[in-house]
Design a protein around this motif. Structure first.
Motif, PDB file in Angstrom:
ATOM      1  N   TRP A  83      -8.820   9.750  -8.274  1.00  0.00           N
ATOM      2  CA  TRP A  83      -8.545   8.312  -8.307  1.00  0.00           C
ATOM      3  C   TRP A  83      -7.124   8.026  -7.820  1.00  0.00           C
ATOM      4  O   TRP A  83      -6.895   7.099  -7.052  1.00  0.00           O
ATOM      5  CB  TRP A  83      -8.736   7.796  -9.738  1.00  0.00           C
ATOM      6  N   HIS A  84      -6.177   8.867  -8.263  1.00  0.00           N
ATOM      7  CA  HIS A  84      -4.782   8.652  -7.862  1.00  0.00           C
ATOM      8  C   HIS A  84      -4.494   9.158  -6.454  1.00  0.00           C
ATOM      9  O   HIS A  84      -3.782   8.494  -5.691  1.00  0.00           O
ATOM     10  CB  HIS A  84      -3.835   9.332  -8.854  1.00  0.00           C
ATOM     11  N   ILE A  85      -5.031  10.313  -6.098  1.00  0.00           N
ATOM     12  CA  ILE A  85      -4.743  10.885  -4.780  1.00  0.00           C
ATOM     13  C   ILE A  85      -5.393  10.059  -3.673  1.00  0.00           C
ATOM     14  O   ILE A  85      -4.777   9.781  -2.650  1.00  0.00           O
ATOM     15  CB  ILE A  85      -5.212  12.354  -4.723  1.00  0.00           C
ATOM     16  N   ALA A  86      -6.636   9.644  -3.874  1.00  0.00           N
ATOM     17  CA  ALA A  86      -7.356   8.917  -2.830  1.00  0.00           C
ATOM     18  C   ALA A  86      -7.082   7.412  -2.876  1.00  0.00           C
ATOM     19  O   ALA A  86      -7.579   6.684  -2.030  1.00  0.00           O
ATOM     20  CB  ALA A  86      -8.857   9.172  -2.961  1.00  0.00           C
ATOM     21  N   LYS A  87      -6.315   6.967  -3.857  1.00  0.00           N
ATOM     22  CA  LYS A  87      -5.965   5.544  -4.013  1.00  0.00           C
ATOM     23  C   LYS A  87      -7.218   4.669  -4.017  1.00  0.00           C
ATOM     24  O   LYS A  87      -7.331   3.689  -3.288  1.00  0.00           O
ATOM     25  CB  LYS A  87      -4.998   5.110  -2.927  1.00  0.00           C
ATOM     26  N   VAL A  88      -8.166   5.059  -4.846  1.00  0.00           N
ATOM     27  CA  VAL A  88      -9.445   4.363  -4.930  1.00  0.00           C
ATOM     28  C   VAL A  88      -9.243   2.911  -5.368  1.00  0.00           C
ATOM     29  O   VAL A  88      -9.859   1.999  -4.826  1.00  0.00           O
ATOM     30  CB  VAL A  88     -10.403   5.101  -5.890  1.00  0.00           C
ATOM     31  N   GLU A  89      -8.376   2.695  -6.338  1.00  0.00           N
ATOM     32  CA  GLU A  89      -8.161   1.337  -6.832  1.00  0.00           C
ATOM     33  C   GLU A  89      -7.628   0.434  -5.724  1.00  0.00           C
ATOM     34  O   GLU A  89      -8.046  -0.722  -5.606  1.00  0.00           O
ATOM     35  CB  GLU A  89      -7.180   1.371  -8.002  1.00  0.00           C
ATOM     36  N   HIS A  90      -6.747   0.945  -4.896  1.00  0.00           N
ATOM     37  CA  HIS A  90      -6.203   0.156  -3.790  1.00  0.00           C
ATOM     38  C   HIS A  90      -7.301  -0.232  -2.807  1.00  0.00           C
ATOM     39  O   HIS A  90      -7.356  -1.364  -2.328  1.00  0.00           O
ATOM     40  CB  HIS A  90      -5.095   0.946  -3.088  1.00  0.00           C
ATOM     41  N   ARG A  91      -8.189   0.722  -2.514  1.00  0.00           N
ATOM     42  CA  ARG A  91      -9.283   0.424  -1.583  1.00  0.00           C
ATOM     43  C   ARG A  91     -10.253  -0.591  -2.167  1.00  0.00           C
ATOM     44  O   ARG A  91     -10.750  -1.461  -1.464  1.00  0.00           O
ATOM     45  CB  ARG A  91     -10.031   1.710  -1.217  1.00  0.00           C
ATOM     46  N   TRP A  92     -10.523  -0.513  -3.479  1.00  0.00           N
ATOM     47  CA  TRP A  92     -11.437  -1.450  -4.102  1.00  0.00           C
ATOM     48  C   TRP A  92     -10.815  -2.841  -4.213  1.00  0.00           C
ATOM     49  O   TRP A  92     -11.509  -3.847  -4.127  1.00  0.00           O
ATOM     50  CB  TRP A  92     -11.860  -0.965  -5.492  1.00  0.00           C
ATOM     51  N   ASP A  93      -9.501  -2.921  -4.419  1.00  0.00           N
ATOM     52  CA  ASP A  93      -8.837  -4.221  -4.508  1.00  0.00           C
ATOM     53  C   ASP A  93      -8.922  -4.975  -3.191  1.00  0.00           C
ATOM     54  O   ASP A  93      -9.066  -6.202  -3.169  1.00  0.00           O
ATOM     55  CB  ASP A  93      -7.364  -4.050  -4.900  1.00  0.00           C
ATOM     56  N   HIS A  94      -8.832  -4.266  -2.084  1.00  0.00           N
ATOM     57  CA  HIS A  94      -8.799  -4.912  -0.780  1.00  0.00           C
ATOM     58  C   HIS A  94     -10.120  -4.841  -0.029  1.00  0.00           C
ATOM     59  O   HIS A  94     -10.195  -5.264   1.115  1.00  0.00           O
ATOM     60  CB  HIS A  94      -7.690  -4.290   0.074  1.00  0.00           C
ATOM     61  N   ALA A  95     -11.149  -4.341  -0.663  1.00  0.00           N
ATOM     62  CA  ALA A  95     -12.444  -4.183   0.029  1.00  0.00           C
ATOM     63  C   ALA A  95     -13.096  -5.527   0.321  1.00  0.00           C
ATOM     64  O   ALA A  95     -13.711  -5.717   1.354  1.00  0.00           O
ATOM     65  CB  ALA A  95     -13.384  -3.322  -0.793  1.00  0.00           C
ATOM     66  N   GLY A  96     -12.957  -6.488  -0.567  1.00  0.00           N
ATOM     67  CA  GLY A  96     -13.609  -7.787  -0.368  1.00  0.00           C
ATOM     68  C   GLY A  96     -12.734  -8.831   0.280  1.00  0.00           C
ATOM     69  O   GLY A  96     -13.129  -9.963   0.471  1.00  0.00           O
ATOM     70  N   SER A  97     -11.512  -8.472   0.659  1.00  0.00           N
ATOM     71  CA  SER A  97     -10.578  -9.417   1.261  1.00  0.00           C
ATOM     72  C   SER A  97     -10.989  -9.732   2.692  1.00  0.00           C
ATOM     73  O   SER A  97     -10.975  -8.855   3.549  1.00  0.00           O
ATOM     74  CB  SER A  97      -9.176  -8.831   1.212  1.00  0.00           C
TER      75      SER A  97
END
Length: 64
Positions: free
Chosen positions: A45-59
């Motif tokens: 989760w931290h290495i692949a920055k999953v949260e960052h990708r999910w935050d900007h996926a619907g933008s």
């Protein structure tokens, strides 16, 4: 001579272990596997920055 024959028939400690003792070992294995998988998921989760990708996926304004 008879003593040697009875000595061979005595159960070894591995054979006489109580079932709950082996379940205790299984409990440790299951908890250990859970911790390893959880730590691996957290690391990913931290290495692949999953949260960052999910935050900007619907933008709609962001371009890749």
């Amino acid at each position: 001579m008879a003593e040697q024959g009875t000595r061979l028939l005595r159960p070894t400690p591995e054979v006489t272990t109580h079932p709950s003792e082996s379940m205790n070992n299984a409990d440790f294995v299951m908890v250990g596997l859970f911790v390893i998988v959880w730590a691996g998921a957290l690391g990913y989760w931290h290495i692949a920055k999953v949260e960052h990708r999910w935050d900007h996926a619907g933008s709609p304004t962001e371009t890749n």
